[in-house]
Design an enzyme around this catalytic site. Structure first.
Site, PDB file in Angstrom:
ATOM      1  N   ALA A  69       0.814  -1.218   0.000  1.00  0.00           N
ATOM      2  CA  ALA A  69       0.000   0.000   0.000  1.00  0.00           C
ATOM      3  C   ALA A  69       0.846   1.266   0.000  1.00  0.00           C
ATOM      4  CB  ALA A  69      -0.937  -0.003   1.203  1.00  0.00           C
ATOM      5  N   THR A  70       1.944   1.282   0.743  1.00  0.00           N
ATOM      6  CA  THR A  70       2.762   2.490   0.792  1.00  0.00           C
ATOM      7  C   THR A  70       3.287   2.852  -0.585  1.00  0.00           C
ATOM      8  OG1 THR A  70       3.395   2.241   3.115  1.00  0.00           O
ATOM      9  CG2 THR A  70       4.901   3.481   1.706  1.00  0.00           C
ATOM     10  N   ASN A 149      -8.182   3.859   8.735  1.00  0.00           N
ATOM     11  CA  ASN A 149      -7.472   2.734   9.326  1.00  0.00           C
ATOM     12  C   ASN A 149      -7.396   2.798  10.851  1.00  0.00           C
ATOM     13  OD1 ASN A 149      -5.679   4.980   8.403  1.00  0.00           O
ATOM     14  ND2 ASN A 149      -4.194   3.904   9.674  1.00  0.00           N
ATOM     15  N   GLN A 179      -8.212  -0.627   3.795  1.00  0.00           N
ATOM     16  CA  GLN A 179      -9.009  -1.131   4.914  1.00  0.00           C
ATOM     17  C   GLN A 179     -10.456  -1.434   4.516  1.00  0.00           C
ATOM     18  OE1 GLN A 179      -8.105  -2.141   7.787  1.00  0.00           O
ATOM     19  NE2 GLN A 179      -6.033  -1.337   7.957  1.00  0.00           N
ATOM     20  N   SER A 200      -3.484  -3.603  -0.532  1.00  0.00           N
ATOM     21  CA  SER A 200      -2.336  -4.272   0.066  1.00  0.00           C
ATOM     22  C   SER A 200      -2.730  -5.694   0.429  1.00  0.00           C
ATOM     23  CB  SER A 200      -1.879  -3.525   1.327  1.00  0.00           C
ATOM     24  OG  SER A 200      -0.796  -4.184   1.942  1.00  0.00           O
ATOM     25  N   HIS A 202      -1.379  -7.939   2.533  1.00  0.00           N
ATOM     26  CA  HIS A 202      -1.280  -8.459   3.907  1.00  0.00           C
ATOM     27  C   HIS A 202      -2.424  -7.996   4.802  1.00  0.00           C
ATOM     28  CE1 HIS A 202       0.368  -5.094   6.474  1.00  0.00           C
ATOM     29  NE2 HIS A 202       0.532  -4.569   5.273  1.00  0.00           N
ATOM     30  N   THR A 238      12.077  -6.497 -10.898  1.00  0.00           N
ATOM     31  CA  THR A 238      11.580  -7.852 -11.130  1.00  0.00           C
ATOM     32  C   THR A 238      10.355  -8.127 -10.275  1.00  0.00           C
ATOM     33  OG1 THR A 238      13.825  -8.616 -11.611  1.00  0.00           O
ATOM     34  CG2 THR A 238      12.188 -10.295 -11.061  1.00  0.00           C
ATOM     35  N   CYS A 324       1.819   1.997  11.371  1.00  0.00           N
ATOM     36  CA  CYS A 324       2.907   2.832  10.869  1.00  0.00           C
ATOM     37  C   CYS A 324       3.199   4.019  11.784  1.00  0.00           C
ATOM     38  CB  CYS A 324       2.573   3.344   9.466  1.00  0.00           C
ATOM     39  SG  CYS A 324       2.434   2.029   8.236  1.00  0.00           S
TER      40      CYS A 324
END
Length: 385
Positions: A69-70, A149, A179, A200, A202, A238, A324
Site C-alpha cells: 500500500a505504501t 485505518n 481497509q 495491500s 497483507h 523484477t 505505521c
C-alpha cells in the site's frame, strides 16, 4: 495470545501459503527472461493479473503490481501530481489519511504543490460539503481513503468521486482501499469514476510486501522507479511472482467471503461496543458509519500503550494508532483532527477483528479490558504526565 490487530496485518490463509510455497519451489524464473523458466513465470504473472482484474471488475492492463500500500499510494499521489513533468498544482486530500498519503502530500508541498487537508466532522467522516469547498479551478488531484485505518469510519468516496467527475473532470481521483476491500461492499471500479485505487495483500490474509495499484486506462503517471520498465514502465523491478500469486488467492477468498464476513464482524463489533460502553472511564469513538471490523475507543488520562501492554499481559493483542504511527509518542493526528483534546488523542485504542474470532473471544476480551481498566484507574492522568 488472542490477536485483535487485523487492521495492522493478518495471518495468511493456509491456501495462500501453499500457493506461494509451490511458486517459490517450482516457478522461480524471472518473468523478463526469454528462456523456458522465464516464459513460464511470465505466463503465471499474466494469469494472476487476469484473475485479479476480474475480481476487481477492471482490465488486466489497468493493474500495476507493487510492494504494498505504501508504494501504491506514493505512486498514485506523486505519479499523478508530477505527470507530464508538472511541478505545481493544487491537491485536495484529508487530514485523516494514512501516513503514506499524508506524507506524500507533505513532500509535494516542499517542491511547489499546494495541498488542502480537509478536516472530518467530530464523527470521523469527511463531509462532501467540505470536500466541495476545498476544490479550486487549479485542482489536479483528489485522494481519500475508503475506510479510516484508525477509527474505522467509512468515507463518502463514491459520492465525492461522482461530484468531482461532474464538476472537475480533469482532476485525478485516487482512493486508498486498503481497509475497505473484503470488509465492506466493493467500489464500482468498472464505472470509471475512480482513476486510481490502492490495495495491500497483507491486510487480506495475503503476503506482506505485495500490493497493487489500479490505474484506469488513460490515467497518466510519472514513474517513481526507473529501471527495466516492468509493469508497463510504471514500476521497474523484477516482479515478485510468488507474492503476486499469493495476493491473487487472498483477493479471491476475501471477495467471495466478504458478505458473510461483514455480517459476522458487524454482530461482533456491536457486542464489543456494548461492553465497552459499560466500562467507566472509556469513551467509544462514535463514528457515523463504522466499518464492521474496527472498534475504537479512548481512555482519557491514560496513555494508550499502558492499556495495550496491560491487555497483552492478559493475553490480548490490540493496537493504538495505525501500525505505521504507533511507535511515535505523540497524540493521534487523526483523533486531533476530529476535535478531540490531546488527552483523549493520547489514549486511543483500536481493536480490529478477524474472521477467526468467536463470540466467546469477544466476551473474554471485554472481561479482560474491564479488569485492566479497574486495575489502572488509580493511575489515571499520572501516566500522561
Amino acid at each position: 495470545m488472542k490477536y485483535f490487530d487485523y487492521a495492522a496485518t493478518t495471518p495468511p490463509y493456509p491456501e495462500v501459503v501453499r500457493v506461494m510455497s509451490d511458486m517459490m519451489q517450482q516457478h522461480y524464473g524471472n518473468p523478463s527472461s526469454l528462456h523456458r523458466y522465464g516464459e513460464e513465470a511470465d505466463r503465471l504473472l499474466r494469469r494472476a493479473r487476469e484473475v485479479s482484474a476480474g475480481i476487481l471488475g477492471v482490465q488486466p492492463q489497468e493493474l500495476i503490481f507493487t510492494s504494498g500500500a505504501t508504494e501504491s499510494n506514493n505512486l498514485a499521489i506523486k505519479g499523478a501530481a508530477m505527470r507530464r513533468g508538472r511541478m505545481q498544482g493544487h491537491i485536495v486530500t484529508t487530514s485523516i489519511e494514512h501516513a503514506s498519503v499524508y506524507e506524500s502530500c507533505r513532500q509535494l508541498e516542499q517542491i511547489g504543490f499546494d495541498v488542502s487537508y480537509v478536516n472530518p466532522e467530530p464523527d470521523g467522516t469527511v463531509s462532501l460539503e467540505r470536500i466541495q469547498q476545498a476544490f479550486r479551478p487549479d485542482t489536479i488531484l483528489f485522494s481519500m481513503m475508503h475506510v479510516n485505518n484508525e477509527t474505522g469510519a467509512i468515507q463518502p468516496v463514491e459520492a465525492a468521486a461522482r461530484w468531482i467527475r461532474q464538476h472537475y473532470p480533469r482532476a485525478v481521483i485516487h482512493v486508498d482501499g486498503v481497509q475497505a476491500f473484503g470488509k465492506i461492499a466493493a467500489l464500482p471500479l468498472h464505472t470509471g469514476i475512480i482513476d486510481l485505487y490502492s490495495l495491500s495483500a497483507h491486510k487480506l490474509r495475503g503476503p506482506r510486501g505485495t500490493g497493487l495499484l489500479y490505474a484506469r486506462q488513460g490515467t497518466e503517471l510519472f514513474p517513481l522507479l526507473a529501471g527495466g520498465g516492468q509493469e508497463q514502465g510504471y514500476r521497474s523491478g523484477t516482479e515478485h511472482v510468488a507474492g503476486i500469486a499469493g495476493m491473487t488467492k487472498a483477493l479471491r477468498l476475501a471477495a467471495e467471503r466478504q458478505p458473510q464476513q461483514q455480517q459476522h464482524w458487524s454482530a461482533q463489533s456491536d457486542e464489543l461496543r456494548s461492553h465497552i460502553a459499560d466500562i467507566p472511564g472509556l469513551i467509544l469513538t462514535d463514528v457515523a458509519y463504522p466499518a464492521p471490523h474496527i472498534v475504537h475507543f479512548t481512555y482519557p488520562g491514560m496513555k494508550a500503550e499502558v492499556v495495550l501492554h496491560s491487555l497483552e499481559q492478559q493475553g490480548y493483542l490490540v493496537s493504538t494508532q495505525s501500525a505505521c504511527s504507533s511507535r511515535r509518542a505523540q497524540p493521534s493526528r487523526v483523533l486531533l483532527s476530529m476535535g478531540m483534546n490531546p488527552e483523549q488523542a493520547t489514549g486511543g485504542i483500536r481493536i480490529s477483528l478477524g474472521d477467526e474470532h468467536t463470540a466467546q473471544d469477544i466476551q473474554q476480551l471485554a472481561a479482560a479490558l474491564k479488569q485492566v481498566v479497574t486495575a489502572l484507574r488509580p493511575l489515571e492522568r499520572r501516566s500522561i504526565q
